[in-house]
Design a protein around this motif. Structure first.
Motif, PDB file in Angstrom:
ATOM      1  N   UNK A 184       5.675   7.372   1.505  1.00 56.75           N
ATOM      2  CA  UNK A 184       5.200   7.876   0.216  1.00 56.75           C
ATOM      3  C   UNK A 184       4.700   6.733  -0.665  1.00 56.75           C
ATOM      4  N   UNK A 185       5.465   5.673  -0.726  1.00 56.09           N
ATOM      5  CA  UNK A 185       5.074   4.526  -1.555  1.00 56.09           C
ATOM      6  C   UNK A 185       3.763   3.923  -1.062  1.00 56.09           C
ATOM      7  N   UNK A 186       3.602   3.814   0.250  1.00 55.14           N
ATOM      8  CA  UNK A 186       2.349   3.292   0.798  1.00 55.14           C
ATOM      9  C   UNK A 186       1.176   4.196   0.434  1.00 55.14           C
ATOM     10  N   UNK A 187       1.419   5.521   0.444  1.00 59.24           N
ATOM     11  CA  UNK A 187       0.358   6.466   0.061  1.00 59.24           C
ATOM     12  C   UNK A 187      -0.001   6.293  -1.408  1.00 59.24           C
ATOM     13  N   UNK A 188       0.995   6.062  -2.261  1.00 60.25           N
ATOM     14  CA  UNK A 188       0.725   5.863  -3.696  1.00 60.25           C
ATOM     15  C   UNK A 188      -0.020   4.552  -3.928  1.00 60.25           C
ATOM     16  N   UNK A 189       0.327   3.525  -3.181  1.00 62.78           N
ATOM     17  CA  UNK A 189      -0.383   2.253  -3.316  1.00 62.78           C
ATOM     18  C   UNK A 189      -1.839   2.388  -2.877  1.00 62.78           C
ATOM     19  N   UNK A 190      -2.069   3.167  -1.828  1.00 68.36           N
ATOM     20  CA  UNK A 190      -3.439   3.421  -1.382  1.00 68.36           C
ATOM     21  C   UNK A 190      -4.210   4.182  -2.451  1.00 68.36           C
ATOM     22  N   UNK A 191      -3.549   5.173  -3.067  1.00 69.43           N
ATOM     23  CA  UNK A 191      -4.180   5.936  -4.149  1.00 69.43           C
ATOM     24  C   UNK A 191      -4.562   5.017  -5.306  1.00 69.43           C
ATOM     25  N   UNK A 192      -3.661   4.105  -5.665  1.00 69.94           N
ATOM     26  CA  UNK A 192      -3.936   3.179  -6.761  1.00 69.94           C
ATOM     27  C   UNK A 192      -5.138   2.298  -6.446  1.00 69.94           C
TER      28      UNK A 192
END
Length: 327
Positions: A184-192
């Motif tokens: 999830x955190x990796x997905x949020x970092x990609x979104x950012x």
């Protein structure tokens, strides 16, 4: 196993107190076996969470099994001696969706340690910010890594926030314990990165208990962007620590605060709206100072452990010995 251990050691209790529905199911079995009252606090409700998830197009993939949960909640609330809800909104939902009489429910919000979460002097805030590498332009969000906590929503709001406050950034403390959490955190970092704001997010990970209060004191604003939040304890702790706080409209706490006095409120699923509200304490010193003082006063008086404990013990006492007279 628990009941056998109690009997083996000659232990006896006056009441079972359980929290969350799954513990409540176990608590009810223990109470029935020991013939003592069972007081249950649900915190979240299956009917409310299912509705919020459905409205956001989520829930199926997560396999929450809401039908099974709601059925078990229904039986639990009917079987236990009393339900302690954490907000008036929750009381109404339990009455309406679980068909429980109002006299079977009391409302007592969760409590905070008012001796721990306190405001500190401006000089101390300066030292805390220097030590934690945070500033008055930071927006702080804390919680476990979960979709309902709204990290992606606050990231969506960040470009709009930076239009209003060019020096602002997010400090996101997301506790990740599992591989799914880390994904999830990796997905949020990609979104950012896709939104062009990756350089303006400081990922802190898990914050220790010793540091928790100072993390609340350090930012310019604390934000609660949850899609679904049965109460919002982190927001109360931040308010009590003297930090201007923005609450989610999708939680149980926002109905209890006075907008512009105790805290600010916004819909986190509307990024521009959320950004505008988060920016207000940064733009207007008079508003920031009012929220700092009135928010802390409200949080301490309404949710301090001392008063909350007194009310909770009062309910326990009212049910003590209920089944002894019947035996």
């Amino acid at each position: 196993t628990l009941v056998a251990a109690l009997r083996q050691h000659g232990l006896s209790y006056d009441v079972v107190n359980s929290h969350y529905w799954d513990a409540g199911v176990s608590g009810q079995k223990i109470a029935e076996e020991l013939q003592i009252p069972h007081i249950h606090t649900p915190h979240s409700l299956g009917c409310w969470k299912a509705k919020d998830m459905k409205s956001l197009g989520e829930g199926k993939a997560a396999n929450y099994r809401f039908e099974e949960r709601i059925q078990k909640e229904f039986v639990l609330y009917r079987s236990c001696d009393h339900v302690i809800a954490t907000s008036e909104q929750q009381v109404q939902l339990i009455e309406d969706h679980y068909d429980l009489p109002s006299e079977h429910i009391s409302m007592i919000p969760p409590g905070i340690d008012e001796q721990r979460f306190t405001a500190v002097t401006p000089a101390q805030v300066v030292d805390i910010r220097q030590r934690l590498n945070m500033s008055h332009n930071d927006v702080y969000v804390v919680g476990r890594a979960a979709a309902n906590k709204g990290y992606d929503l606050i990231i969506q709001a960040l470009p709009y926030l930076r239009d209003l406050q060019p020096d602002s950034r997010l400090v996101l403390a997301a506790g990740a314990n599992s591989e799914d959490d880390k994904k999830l955190i990796e997905a949020w970092k990609k979104q950012a990165a896709e939104l062009g704001v990756a350089d303006f997010i400081d990922w802190r990970g898990y914050v220790t208990d010793d540091e928790l209060a100072d993390y609340y004191r350090a930012p310019g604003v604390f934000a609660l962007p949850s899609r679904y939040e049965p109460f919002g304890m982190t927001a109360v702790e931040a308010m009590s620590s003297g930090t201007p706080t923005v609450l989610t409209t999708r939680g149980g706490l926002f109905e209890q605060v006075e907008f512009g006095r105790h805290a600010l409120v916004a819909d986190p699923t509307r990024p521009q709206e959320f950004a505008a509200i988060v920016s207000m304490p940064m733009q207007h010193p008079w508003l920031r100072e009012k929220l700092m003082v009135e928010g802390a006063r409200f949080a301490r008086r309404t949710f301090g452990w001392t008063g909350i404990a007194r009310r909770t013990v009062g309910i326990f006492e009212s049910f003590r010995g209920r089944y002894q007279s019947a035996l």
